[in-house]
Motif scaffolding. Structure first.
Motif, PDB file in Angstrom:
ATOM      1  N   GLU A  22       0.862  -1.175   0.000  1.00  0.00           N
ATOM      2  CA  GLU A  22       0.000   0.000   0.000  1.00  0.00           C
ATOM      3  C   GLU A  22       0.901   1.228   0.000  1.00  0.00           C
ATOM      4  OE1 GLU A  22      -3.334   0.531  -0.004  1.00  0.00           O
ATOM      5  OE2 GLU A  22      -3.589  -1.607  -0.383  1.00  0.00           O
ATOM      6  N   SER A  24      -0.156   4.439   0.432  1.00  0.00           N
ATOM      7  CA  SER A  24      -1.021   5.546   0.814  1.00  0.00           C
ATOM      8  C   SER A  24      -0.956   5.754   2.318  1.00  0.00           C
ATOM      9  CB  SER A  24      -2.457   5.272   0.378  1.00  0.00           C
ATOM     10  OG  SER A  24      -2.963   4.134   1.034  1.00  0.00           O
ATOM     11  N   ASP A  54       0.890  10.265   1.486  1.00  0.00           N
ATOM     12  CA  ASP A  54       0.717   9.872   0.089  1.00  0.00           C
ATOM     13  C   ASP A  54      -0.731   9.488  -0.184  1.00  0.00           C
ATOM     14  OD1 ASP A  54       3.418  10.121  -0.739  1.00  0.00           O
ATOM     15  OD2 ASP A  54       3.881   8.189   0.178  1.00  0.00           O
ATOM     16  N   PHE A  55      -1.155   9.722  -1.428  1.00  0.00           N
ATOM     17  CA  PHE A  55      -2.467   9.341  -1.912  1.00  0.00           C
ATOM     18  C   PHE A  55      -2.283   8.325  -3.031  1.00  0.00           C
ATOM     19  CE2 PHE A  55      -2.827  13.615  -0.251  1.00  0.00           C
ATOM     20  CZ  PHE A  55      -3.958  13.532   0.554  1.00  0.00           C
ATOM     21  N   ASP A  56      -2.858   7.136  -2.856  1.00  0.00           N
ATOM     22  CA  ASP A  56      -2.804   6.097  -3.877  1.00  0.00           C
ATOM     23  C   ASP A  56      -3.887   6.391  -4.902  1.00  0.00           C
ATOM     24  OD1 ASP A  56      -2.927   3.746  -5.409  1.00  0.00           O
ATOM     25  OD2 ASP A  56      -2.305   2.527  -3.699  1.00  0.00           O
ATOM     26  N   VAL A  61       0.879   7.441  -7.602  1.00  0.00           N
ATOM     27  CA  VAL A  61       0.846   7.909  -6.218  1.00  0.00           C
ATOM     28  C   VAL A  61       1.283   9.369  -6.198  1.00  0.00           C
ATOM     29  CG1 VAL A  61       1.860   7.626  -3.917  1.00  0.00           C
ATOM     30  CG2 VAL A  61       1.347   5.606  -5.300  1.00  0.00           C
ATOM     31  N   GLY A  63       2.027  12.717  -3.369  1.00  0.00           N
ATOM     32  CA  GLY A  63       2.187  13.001  -1.953  1.00  0.00           C
ATOM     33  C   GLY A  63       3.056  14.208  -1.686  1.00  0.00           C
TER      34      GLY A  63
END
Length: 161
Positions: A22, A24, A54-56, A61, A63
């Protein structure tokens, strides 16, 4: 320095079990490596701590990271940075990313401490060791006021929350 980078990438690649990572959420980490700057004239040891989020976005990604760095160079008191990063997932465990942002270098001069504003760009690879723990290899170039440049090659370890 090339041997340092190759050994770091090989160690990251060999040390990871099989699972999907992951990329995120919140993260904190520590880095260490070498910096070539206009003050030392040679590579000096550098170390730091950072925090980010972070944003998946599926296959990508995005961040942001805040960071403090020190070094064993007497003329440099610290380096602060705020950067954004954008990456592409490479398989289940790796993220290849670029970064850009603001940096501020503290320089000790006789009787004074000068702060130089600058811009930072770089690229790196993050490799997940487990769903929460990761390692990274990163190159950064910083350009500060007064035509001061810095090149950094770092390895890091971190944890996601």
């Amino acid at each position: 320095m090339k041997k340092f980078v190759l050994a770091s990438v090989a160690a990251l690649a060999l040390a990871t079990p099989s699972y999907a990572a992951e990329f995120s959420g919140a993260r904190i980490g520590a880095t260490a490596g070498f910096v070539d700057d206009d003050f030392a004239g040679t590579s000096t040891f550098t170390y730091g701590v950072n925090a980010g989020y972070d944003f998946d976005l599926g296959k990508t990604v995005a961040g942001a990271t805040v960071e403090w760095q020190g070094s064993d160079e007497d003329a440099l008191s610290r380096d602060l940075a705020v950067t954004g990063r954008f990456g592409v997932k490479a398989g289940d465990k790796a993220l290849v990313y670029a970064l850009a942002g603001y940096t501020n270098l503290g320089v000790d001069t006789p009787g004074d401490n000068v702060h130089l504003d600058g811009a930072r760009v770089g690229a790196g690879v993050e490799l997940a060791f487990s769903p929460r723990f990761y390692g990274q290899v990163e190159y950064r170039y910083s350009n500060y006021e007064l035509d001061v440049d810095g090149h950094q090659m770092l390895v890091g370890l971190g944890v996601r929350f």
